[in-house]
Design an enzyme around this catalytic site. Structure first.
Site, PDB file in Angstrom:
ATOM      1  N   ASP A   1       0.676  -0.793   7.344  1.00 53.11           N
ATOM      2  CA  ASP A   1       0.229  -1.575   6.554  1.00 53.11           C
ATOM      3  C   ASP A   1      -0.144  -2.610   7.295  1.00 53.11           C
ATOM      4  OD1 ASP A   1      -0.183  -0.842   3.833  1.00 53.11           O
ATOM      5  OD2 ASP A   1       1.602  -1.311   2.885  1.00 53.11           O
TER       6      ASP A   1
ATOM      7  N   GLU B   1      -5.521  -2.425   1.142  1.00 54.15           N
ATOM      8  CA  GLU B   1      -5.463  -2.684  -0.044  1.00 54.15           C
ATOM      9  C   GLU B   1      -7.326  -2.677  -0.523  1.00 54.15           C
ATOM     10  OE1 GLU B   1      -1.127  -3.675  -0.688  1.00 54.15           O
ATOM     11  OE2 GLU B   1      -2.700  -4.317  -1.830  1.00 54.15           O
TER      12      GLU B   1
ATOM     13  N   LYS C   1      -3.380   1.278   7.342  1.00 53.92           N
ATOM     14  CA  LYS C   1      -3.612   1.261   5.331  1.00 53.92           C
ATOM     15  C   LYS C   1      -4.096  -0.419   5.240  1.00 53.92           C
ATOM     16  CE  LYS C   1      -0.321   1.787   1.866  1.00 53.92           C
ATOM     17  NZ  LYS C   1      -0.823   0.081   0.851  1.00 53.92           N
TER      18      LYS C   1
ATOM     19  N   GLU D   1      -2.145   4.069  -6.797  1.00 56.10           N
ATOM     20  CA  GLU D   1      -0.890   3.249  -7.275  1.00 56.10           C
ATOM     21  C   GLU D   1      -1.308   3.037  -9.165  1.00 56.10           C
ATOM     22  OE1 GLU D   1       2.918   0.288  -6.428  1.00 56.10           O
ATOM     23  OE2 GLU D   1       1.630   0.550  -4.947  1.00 56.10           O
TER      24      GLU D   1
ATOM     25  N   SER E   1       6.386  -3.543   1.721  1.00 50.53           N
ATOM     26  CA  SER E   1       6.893  -3.728   1.026  1.00 50.53           C
ATOM     27  C   SER E   1       8.742  -3.795   1.552  1.00 50.53           C
ATOM     28  CB  SER E   1       7.140  -2.277   0.155  1.00 50.53           C
ATOM     29  OG  SER E   1       7.349  -0.838   1.043  1.00 50.53           O
TER      30      SER E   1
END
Length: 250
Positions: free
Chosen positions: A68, A99, A97, A166, A26
Site C-alpha cells: 500500500d 486509493e 496499491k 470496498e 491497515s
C-alpha cells in the site's frame, strides 16, 4: 487475498493457498493502534513490506505481494508517487496499491508506463474516510454509481492491473467486474460477484481492537490452527460460500 504484516504470517498464508498478500496500511490500526490509516508513514510501509517479502523469500513462496502507498505518499505529484512506489518495490513488493479515482488516473498511467504494476482502489477509501462521511457504503445512488463506473473504466484504461472494491453494493460490484475485462476486481464488503476477495488478517482470525465489520467472518471459530483458518477462507472464497452476496454497513 489476505493482508499480512510480518514474515511468519506471510509464509503461513502462502502455504495455505492465499494467492495475493497485501501489506495494507491497515497495519496502522491492527499493529500500531491508530484510529485510522492516515498516520501510517512510507517508512513504516517499507519496513513491513520488507518483512513480508523476506518471509515469502525464505519459504520459496509463490504469492503475489502488494504494498500500500500510504496517505500523503502519492498526493503531491506523479513524481512523488514514483519515488514512493520505488521504495516499496525495492523492499520486495510486486505491485503497489493506491486509493481513489479521478485525479489518480494519470498517476496510475505514469507508474505503469515506468514498469510499476498498480492495484487501484474504489468505493470506501479509508485514507479519505473523513471526506466520505465515515465508514459507509459507497455507490448507493444512481449518481455515485455512475461516478464509480467512469472511474473504474478510466483506471483500467490507465493500466491498472487490479481493482479493490470496498463497501460497494453487490449488484454494482458484479456489474463493474463484468465491465472491466482487463482488470480483475477484489471485493471487501462488496458481495461475491467480484473476481476475488480480500480481508484484513486480524479480522478473519477474530481479532479486532474496534467494531468488527459485519461482512467479516471469523474463520478461527471452526479451525484448529491459523493455517487451518486461512485454508478455510481460501476454500470459501473459491467455492463462493464467502461472502454472502450482500453489502453490510460497518
Amino acid at each position: 487475498m489476505l493482508t499480512a504484516y510480518d514474515a511468519t504470517f506471510a509464509a503461513v498464508a502462502d502455504a495455505a493457498g492465499v494467492e495475493c498478500i497485501l501489506v495494507g496500511d491497515s497495519l496502522g490500526m491492527v499493529c500500531q493502534g491508530l484510529s485510522s490509516t492516515v498516520g501510517v508513514s512510507l517508512e513504516t510501509m517499507r519496513h513491513h513490506t520488507e518483512c513480508v517479502a523476506n518471509g515469502l523469500r525464505r519459504s520459496q513462496a509463490t504469492a503475489w505481494l502488494i504494498g500500500d502507498l500510504p496517505f500523503g505518499s502519492y498526493h503531491e505529484s506523479k513524481e512523488q508517487a514514483l519515488r514512493s512506489a520505488v521504495v516499496l518495490m525495492q523492499a520486495g513488493a510486486h505491485m503497489v496499491k493506491l486509493e481513489g479515482g479521478g485525479w489518480t488516473t494519470e498517476t496510475v498511467r505514469f507508474l505503469v508506463e515506468r514498469g510499476i504494476p498498480v492495484c487501484a482502489h474504489l468505493g470506501l477509501t479509508p485514507q479519505t474516510v473523513h471526506a466520505l462521511g465515515g465508514y459507509r457504503v459507497q455507490g448507493k445512488t444512481d449518481e455515485s454509481a455512475a461516478v464509480l463506473r467512469r472511474e473504474a473504466s478510466a483506471l483500467q484504461d490507465a493500466g491498472a492491473s487490479m481493482l479493490v472494491l470496498e463497501m460497494v453494493p453487490a449488484a454494482l460490484s458484479g456489474e463493474l467486474t463484468q465491465q472491466l475485462t482487463r482488470c480483475p476486481t477484489i471485493g471487501i464488503g462488496a458481495g461475491n460477484g467480484t473476481s476475488g476477495q480480500v480481508l484484513v488478517l486480524h479480522d478473519m482470525l477474530g481479532m479486532n481492537l474496534g467494531k468488527m465489520p459485519k461482512f467479516v467472518h471469523n474463520f478461527m471459530e471452526d479451525a484448529h490452527s491459523v493455517r487451518g483458518a486461512m485454508e478455510a477462507y481460501v476454500h470459501a472464497v473459491k467455492d463462493g460460500s464467502f461472502p454472502v452476496n450482500a453489502t453490510h454497513a460497518w
